[in-house]
Structures are given as C-alpha cells and as structure tokens.
Write a protein that holds these residues in place. Structure first.
Motif, short mmCIF file in Angstrom:
data_model
loop_
_atom_site.label_atom_id
_atom_site.label_comp_id
_atom_site.label_asym_id
_atom_site.label_seq_id
_atom_site.Cartn_x
_atom_site.Cartn_y
_atom_site.Cartn_z
N PRO A 1 28.74 59.80 -11.43
CA PRO A 1 28.48 61.01 -10.65
C PRO A 1 29.04 60.91 -9.22
CG PRO A 1 26.49 59.71 -10.90
CD PRO A 1 27.53 59.04 -11.72
N PRO A 2 29.12 62.03 -8.52
CA PRO A 2 29.60 62.01 -7.14
C PRO A 2 28.71 61.12 -6.28
CG PRO A 2 29.35 64.27 -7.93
CD PRO A 2 28.75 63.38 -8.96
N GLN B 1 33.52 64.08 -5.97
CA GLN B 1 33.50 64.61 -7.34
C GLN B 1 33.21 63.53 -8.36
OE1 GLN B 1 37.25 66.81 -7.33
NE2 GLN B 1 36.02 68.54 -8.06
N TRP B 2 33.04 63.96 -9.59
CA TRP B 2 32.84 63.00 -10.67
C TRP B 2 34.09 62.13 -10.83
CZ3 TRP B 2 28.65 62.24 -14.06
CH2 TRP B 2 27.54 63.07 -13.80
N THR B 3 33.90 60.89 -11.18
CA THR B 3 35.03 59.99 -11.38
C THR B 3 34.89 59.28 -12.72
OG1 THR B 3 33.85 58.24 -10.26
CG2 THR B 3 35.41 59.52 -8.95
N GLN C 1 31.33 67.16 -14.40
CA GLN C 1 30.55 66.15 -15.14
C GLN C 1 31.08 66.06 -16.57
OE1 GLN C 1 26.37 66.94 -15.36
NE2 GLN C 1 25.96 65.10 -16.56
N GLN C 2 31.28 67.25 -17.16
CA GLN C 2 31.70 67.28 -18.55
C GLN C 2 33.09 66.68 -18.71
OE1 GLN C 2 29.64 68.27 -21.10
NE2 GLN C 2 31.25 67.26 -22.26
N SER C 3 34.03 67.10 -17.88
CA SER C 3 35.40 66.65 -18.11
C SER C 3 35.54 65.15 -17.82
CB SER C 3 36.38 67.48 -17.28
OG SER C 3 36.10 67.35 -15.91
N SER C 4 34.77 64.64 -16.87
CA SER C 4 34.85 63.19 -16.62
C SER C 4 34.28 62.43 -17.80
CB SER C 4 34.13 62.82 -15.33
OG SER C 4 32.75 62.99 -15.48
N LYS C 5 33.22 62.97 -18.40
CA LYS C 5 32.63 62.30 -19.56
C LYS C 5 33.59 62.35 -20.75
CE LYS C 5 28.56 62.20 -22.52
NZ LYS C 5 29.38 62.18 -23.73
#
Lengths: 524, 409
Positions: free
Chosen positions: A226-227, A233-235, A291-295
C-alpha cells in the motif's frame, strides 16, 4: 414361433427402450450426487468467459506443450485470485477461461503474457500525438509483428554492448518517427536480445531501450504494498533470486544516475532513476497503480510469465438476468417448436401424429438424461447454441417419422396393401432412408464439432447427439408402436390413421384399370 | 438432345392427365401429383442460373454485413428497466460518453416488455474502460437485476477482437472442406456416380444461394451464421437423399424395359416423394421458425436468432434445389449415356406403335369388351411387375367384377 421376416415383436423393442431409460435415469439419480440438472453455460446462467488465442510471431501453430504450460500457469493465476468454480480449458489453440457467477471481471486480465524484462533507458521523448487505435485486425497479424520488429528492434539502434551501450546514430530520428499505439503488435513478442522502442503504459512517453539485461524469470516473489510516506501510490515489491540479485546489484552499481526501465510485455511500467546501488535483491516497481492493479501485477509476476503471447479474442460477461432471459427464450422457443410440430403431425397424420408426439416426448426424456450425464462425465456444458441445436434437432427427429409414414402411404397406394401389411414392408424401406439421412446429418455435426471453435461446438454436439438418439427412438419406439397400432382393429381405422384418402385412391386405382388404356398408363 | 427429351415428356403429358383432376392439395397428399418438373427443367435451369448469378454478383459487389465478431468491438447490454423508470438508448449513450469522453458507435433497444434490453456498441475497449462504462451506466441509470433491485451485475459486456470472427470462419471453412470430402465419399458409396455429382452440385448451389441472400438482404453475418451454414448442408443433402433413394428404386432395371424413359421415371419418383420432401421441410422449419420469432422478440439478437435465420434461409434453398435442380440435372447427366438414349428411343417407338394400334382399333375399344380389357390389363400388369416394385399378391383387395380364376399367382 418366430414372426415372419419384416414383422417384429414390438414388445421386445419397447422393453429394450424402457430398460435404456431406466438405466439412464438410475445413473442420473444414483451416481455423482444425484443432481438432475444439466451443466449450464455462462450464457445461460450468467458469468464471464474469456477466450485467449495464442499468437506466434510468424503465425505458425503453437506447440501443444507450450499451450499446456500456458494453461497451467493461467490456472495457478486463477487460483491466486481465488474465484471458485473457474474452469480453464484448452480448445484448439485457444485457452478458454470460464467463471460462473458475478466475480469474473478479473479473469479478463489473466491472459497477460507477463514477460517482465529490465532494460537500460538510452533515450526518451514525450509522445507528441495521443495513442491511436490501429485499424482492426492489424495487431494480431503476423506480418504486423514482423514489421514492428524490423523497425522497433533494429540492431543498429544501439552501439556497443554491456557497459559501453549507447544510442546509435540513427536512434534519435527513429525514436521521433515512432508513434505509440493502444494495440501493440509486439506485445509479448519482443526479442529480449535486441534493443527496443517502447512506450509507457499511458502512451505519454516513448523510450529507446537497450537489450534485456535481467529477465522476469529471476523474480522470486512479488507482493503489492500500500501507499506509504515516500510513495504516494501502490507499488509492487520484488524479490530476486540469487542470480538476479547479483545482476541487479551490478547494474545499479554501475549506472547510478541513469534510468532503468521495467518493461512488461513491451510496455514500460516505470523507468526510475537509479539513486544508489541495490545489493539486497529487493526492488520496487512504482507506476500508476491502484490497489487492484498492483495486486494483479504482483500475482501475474509471481506465477511466472506465459510461454506464449495471447490476445483476448472474446471476453464476455453475461449478467445473471440476461442468462436467465436467454434460458427462458430457449425453452420457450423449444416449446413453440414442439407445439407447432405436434399440431402439424396431429392434423396431418392423426393417430400416427399421436405416435410421433409420444416418440418425441420419449426422445426428449433420454436426451435430458444423457445431457445430465455428459455434464457430469465429460464436463459438457449446455449453452445457448446447444439449446438451438436441440430445437433444430426436433425437426430432424420428426423427419425420420415422416419418412416412415410417407413410406407407409406409398405401400398402401402403390402396393394396394392394407395398413397392417404395409408396416413391415414400409419399415424395411424407410429404415434405409432414415439411416442414410441421419448419417449425413451426423457427419455434418461431427465434422463441425471436431474442427470448429467457440460457441459452435455446443451446437454441433447437441445436434449430433440428437441424431443418434433419434435412431434409438425410431427403431425402438416409433416402429414398434406403429406395428402395434396396425395390429389393432380399432386403431387402424382409416379415420384414425389419416390413411383413408390413400386407401380410397388405391381402390380407385384398381377399378381404374377398367378404364381405357390412356388413363391406365398414367401410373402404376 | 434436350429437345428430343422434351418432346417425349410432352408426349407423355396428355396420357398422364387423370380423367378427374383432384385438388392440388389432395394430389400432393396422396402423392399422385403428376407435376411435370423434369419435363419443364429448362425453365428451372434458367431460374437457378439467374438466382446463382444474382447471388454471386451481390456477394462480389455488395459484400456482407459483418457482425461485431469480424469488425472487432465491445458490446454492452443491460435491461431496459431502471430504478428510475425505463432506460432509453439515448440515456445509455449519454452515460457511455460521460464515462469515456467519446461516443458509442450505436445504441439500440431490442426485445419487448420485460425482456427488453439496451445494447451499446463501440470500438474495442479494454477491461478497465469496460469497468468505467459499467460503473457509469449503473450510477446514472440503475438497471434492475433479476431480483428487481438495481445491480451493477445486471450489465453484460462482451469484447471481441477483430480476428476472432476470422478465426471462427477459417475453422468453418476448413470444416466445410472436410465435410465436402467426406460427403463426396459417402455419396459415392451410397449412390451411383451421377447422383453423387448432382447432389454435390445442389449442395454448392445451397451454399451460394444462402450466402447470396445474406448479402442481398444485408442480414448480419456472425460466426453463428457461418456455422449454421454447415448444418444446412446436412439438411440439404437429407432432402436429396430422400428423393434420390426413390429415383434409384424406381429406375432399377429400366434399361431392359420400354415403359418409361429415365426422365419420366425420375419425375414420377419426384412426385411420389414430393409430399415427403415438403413434410420433412415444413417439420424441420417449424421449430426453426419458433426459434427465430422467440429469438427476435425476447432477445433481440444473438446466437439463437443468427442460427435460426441461416437455417431458415438455407433450408428453403435446400428444398428448392433438391426438388427442382437435383433431379432434372440428374436426368440430363444420365441421358449423356447412350444406353439411356437408346432406351428412350425404344420407349418412343413402343408408344408410337401403341398409338398406331389404338388408332387401328379406333374408338371401338370398350371397357365393357371383356377380351380387349383383359388384354390391356395383362399388359399393364406385366409392365407393372417388371418396371416398379416386385410383384405383390393383393390378397386383401376386393375383387370387383374380376373373374378370380384368371389370377394364377
């Protein structure tokens, strides 16, 4: 005493049929949980289906082995998402992912090749024009892949190698001429040993990149995080395997102040500037992630890249409402079709029409049982096209009866026979025609099933299956019933059989023989 | 050659005219139609030639109206009932534009009543864009799900790549090729050579005409259509098999007889199977019709309708060709064989002979004259026994006025 040739013992045939029905329904109710419903396709119950077509750079057929491997990787990716009831099957050179219910949207991203490579950034420009959608069909064309390869992966874009790697003399012009496009023909098909002209994911920047120095296969694990304070942003956090750790350490030591690009399927996800040597084998991909796209990305990287690149040929989500509506429409259509055939047969054939209805109903009975059993045994799912196959098969099934009944009429008219004596003889002749025409129909369905892709298979399967079951019903039910009716005085009255007209005609014919020669030559 | 044949069949027509004409339907029902299809085959050839040429021209000039599976694109579909009342196509279009900042290609409402849905079509969108559009449609229009509650899950979507239709069609074409080869083998085994060739010609005609009608009318071609075409071929052959079976049966041993020419026998077989052909076609078409109507009213478009439409078109073409093209063509091909020509010659000679004899006997042949009648009946019986089906013993017949002692069998 054995019956004479052509005559049968109807009871035996009917008995055999009853035995078949009993066995089928015993299997339905007493094996496999006893749930007597066929498996429905997603277009009838709602859900998501994604068809991924394998795509090779030269347009050749992909090997079975790599397809199987890809299927397995996609299956692990599916399990990573944790959607239950998902099926991943190989259909020719397509992989079909089926997710029942309402959680299928994620399945649409599973076909990503996920070939991650680390390339050195040699030059970069802002993309001037907004990304243009290419004309349809182009991106999947092997010729387009080859052309893109020739211009965007030309070896002379760079000079030197290893530490001396630099942009070639023509590189700047080539980069300016290059435009970003939303459908990249090279996607997942780039050669890692050659330089590459690529865009970032938004199509706002374009890069000249060196050959891949570190491959995605060196990734040990990927998690999305998470950020936090220093990252808005999400990483996606990567951990390398030992070899990868060494290479990444070397590269970051020698190239401080330079940029390295994380390239996923020929798109630059991020191109951070190297601040310091990274020796612990950990790194972060930052990008425009939610969140979704990083996951999603982490999952895809974790489960490895596919050995082939795939394009999503068909991604369909059917709402449960629409599925239900389709199922209803199919059933209503089938009902109307049956009713129309019933009425026609009753009006036209009277008692024989009634036998047709009985035969069709019994045919439906075994079709249903076989459908349930096939769903259980070979995972056969009934989809909308399959329903259409059944409805069209009503006609094929009824046709067999028509051939038989019209034959009976022929016998009565031409042979001057009674209904009773016409049955065995008419049957012998009708049988031949029924077998031949069913063979043609079955041939068409079988070829279609073996070769076609997509929806069609269901259609071909149900049509072919109905043709076979039709034979069983005609041989074991219709013929014996007609034979029984012909032996009963009451049932074979001309008024009931609708054969009165023909019988009258036969009688007329006989008396017509007394009329002068001209009329007699008319017909035999 | 054709002229010669025509005169023969024409010569037979007056003789074939029954004394009392029944209604067309009755003649169809009992199978004594006596429609001279083979004799008037030139007309049919012209008809079919024009039909095929028009179809080919249309395919060449106008082409096909290809569906979304060939052009590539995204289709989004949702119930036309929303929490705030009915949803119109324009509402949906607006919501689409709000989500992506670009216009959908088309929006329409299909189906009726509770089954009505709104369909949006656009160029291919990726999964994220589809998500945005669905969210926007839900936020603005609140379509009702199956349970009567507004639900984002009530929205269906389908994204098809442009190559998908081509792939399906390519497979269908391969299937067509394989089917043709197998069918040729089947026909060659089941029928004689010319029958197999004729059946194949009729088959090609059916494909061309169905495709041509699709092009002419501008029906949308989808993969389901392409596939449906293949099953039509099954039906088309089915009809031809039924007719040819009878032709084959009737023409057994015809070369040794002088009763009828091949053409006349084939025409008789055609008439005898006419009702069967019509019945099988009507019965096959009824469910397809049901499918088409329900598919259209309830779903508006899609697999059911596509399959039904192509079946309907193809079956009509198929029954037409098996009745009016296959058999006449078979006769012409058969007549290329000198054996059949000679037989036709003998038939004519016999008829001329009979006509001469009849003229000699003049009008004084009288049905009441037992001797003349018996002679005629014996002849008839001998021909009947030899020409068509094997001899039978008509036990159950009432023997009206016939001296029973004369029958030895």
């Amino acid at each position: 005493m054995a019956p004479p040739a052509g005559r049968i013992r109807p009871g035996r045939y009917l008995g055999l049929f009853i035995l078949i029905v009993v066995v089928l329904y015993a299997l339905v109710f007493f094996t496999g949980g006893g749930k007597a419903t066929p498996k429905l396709g997603i277009d009838l119950q709602g859900g998501t289906r994604v068809t991924l077509s394998a795509r090779t750079p030269d347009g050749s057929a992909p090997s079975r082995e790599s397809l199987n491997q890809a299927r397995q990787i996609i299956e692990t990716r599916v399990n990573g998402i944790g959607v239950s009831g998902t099926e991943v099957v190989l259909d020719g050179s397509n992989i079909v992912i089926t997710v029942p219910g309402e959680q299928g949207d994620q399945a649409k991203k599973l076909g990503q090749t996920a070939q991650l490579g680390f390339r050195k950034v040699l030059d970069m420009q802002q993309a001037t024009a907004p990304p243009a959608a290419p004309p349809p069909g182009q991106a999947e064309d092997p010729a387009a892949i080859q052309a893109a390869k020739a211009t965007r992966q030309a070896a002379d874009l760079v000079t030197g190698s290893g530490d001396t790697l630099a942009a070639g003399p023509n590189a700047s012009a080539a980069l300016s001429a290059f435009t970003c496009s939303t459908q990249d023909p090279l996607r997942g098909n780039d050669d890692p040993n050659l330089p590459l002209l690529a865009c970032d994911q938004n199509g706002t920047a374009k890069y000249l990149l060196g050959p891949v120095f570190l491959k995605g296969t060196e990734i040990d694990n990927a998690v999305s995080s998470p950020p936090a304070q220093n990252k808005p942003q999400w990483t996606v956090d990567l951990t390398f395997k030992s070899e990868g750790r060494k290479v990444w350490g070397d590269f970051t030591t020698k190239n401080i102040g330079q940029n390295a690009a994380f390239v996923l399927d020929t798109q630059v996800v991020s191109a951070p500037t190297i601040q310091s040597a990274i020796l612990d084998g950990q790194t972060q991909i930052t990008g425009n992630f939610t969140q979704q796209s990083s996951k999603d990305l982490a999952d895809i990287l974790k489960y490895g890249s596919l050995p082939l690149s795939f394009t999503s040929s068909d991604a369909t989500t059917v709402s449960a409402t629409l599925g239900l509506a389709s199922l209803e429409a199919g059933l209503i259509a089938g009902g109307i079709g049956l009713a129309l055939v019933f009425i026609y047969c009753l009006v036209y054939y009277r008692l024989l029409g009634l036998l047709t209805i009985v035969s069709l109903a019994l045919s439906g009975l075994i079709v249903y049982a076989v459908l349930v059993l096939l769903g259980r045994w070979i995972n056969f799912t009934l989809d909308l096209a399959g329903v259409a196959g059944f409805i069209i098969a009503i006609g094929v099934t009824a046709d067999s009866f028509v051939v038989f009944f019209e034959r009976l009429k022929d016998e009565i008219r031409e042979g001057g026979r009674s209904f009773r004596s016409a049955v065995p003889r008419g049957w012998v002749r009708a049988r031949r025609t029924i077998l031949a025409s069913d063979a043609v129909m079955f041939l068409a369905s079988a070829v279609l099933y073996a070769i076609a892709v997509g929806d069609v298979q269901g259609f071909a399967f149900t049509l072919g299956m109905s043709t076979v079951l039709d034979l069983i019903v005609v041989f074991l039910v219709t013929h014996p019933l007609v034979a029984l009716a012909s032996q009963s005085k009451f049932l074979s009255q001309p008024k009931l059989t609708g054969l009165g007209g023909v019988q009258t005609l036969a009688a007329q014919r006989r008396s017509a023989r007394k009329v002068p020669a001209g009329a007699g030559a008319k017909e035999s | 050659m054709a002229d010669e044949l025509n005169t023969e069949t024409a010569g037979a027509t007056p003789a074939a005219k029954p004394a009392r004409r029944e209604s067309v339907f009755h003649r169809l029902y009992v199978g004594t139609g006596a429609f001279d299809i083979v004799g008037k085959r030139k007309r049919w050839y012209v008809f079919f030639a024009v039909l095929v040429l028009v179809c080919l021209a249309s395919i060449g000039i106008k082409g096909f109206n290809l569906g979304i599976e060939f052009e590539g694109g995204t289709q989004i579909q949702m119930p036309a009932q929303g929490a705030n009342g009915p949803i119109t196509a324009d509402d949906a279009k607006r919501a689409f534009a709000d989500a992506l900042g670009e216009q959908a290609e088309s929006a329409q409402t299909v189906g009726v009543g509770n089954a009505a849905t709104v369909q949006l079509r656009s160029s291919t969108l990726d999964a994220d864009q589809v998500g945005k559009v669905k969210q926007s449609l839900f936020d603005e229009l609140k379509p009702l799900g199956s349970n009567g509650q507004p639900s984002a899950q009530a929205i269906s979507d389908s994204a098809v790549s442009a190559s998908w239709g081509q792939e399906i069609s390519r497979q269908a074409l391969i299937a067509l090729g394989v089917f043709m080869v197998l069918v040729t083998v089947f026909l060659a085994i089941y029928f004689e050579r010319w029958m197999a060739i004729t059946a194949l010609i009729a088959l090609v005609h059916d494909i061309l005409v169905t495709a041509g009608i699709y092009s002419l009318v501008g029906f949308e071609v989808t993969p389901a259509t392409v596939i449906g075409l293949l099953t039509i071929l099954g039906f088309s052959l089915y009809d031809t098999v039924v007719v040819f079976d009878k032709v084959k049966e009737n023409t057994r041993g015809i070369l040794g007889l002088t009763r009828r020419t091949y053409g006349e026998t084939a025409n008789l077989a055609l008439n005898q199977t006419l009702m069967r052909s019509i019945n099988t076609s009507v019965i096959a078409l009824l469910p397809v019709l049901g499918l088409l109507i329900v598919g259209y009213i309830l779903l508006g478009s899609g697999t059911l309708q596509d399959l039904a439409l192509v079946q309907l078109t193809g079956m009509l073409a198929g029954v037409l060709s098996s009745l009016f093209l296959a058999t006449p063509l078979l006769v012409d091909l058969k007549m290329r064989d000198p054996k059949y020509k000679q037989q036709a010659e003998r038939v004519r000679a016999r008829r001329a002979n009979q006509a001469r004899k009849a003229a000699e006997r003049d009008a004084d042949f009288d049905a009441a004259d037992d001797e003349a009648l018996d002679a005629e009946l014996r002849k008839e019986k001998a021909y009947a026994a030899a020409a068509s089906v094997p001899a039978r013993t008509p036990k159950a017949q009432p023997r009206r006025g016939r001296p029973s002692g004369k029958r030895k069998r």
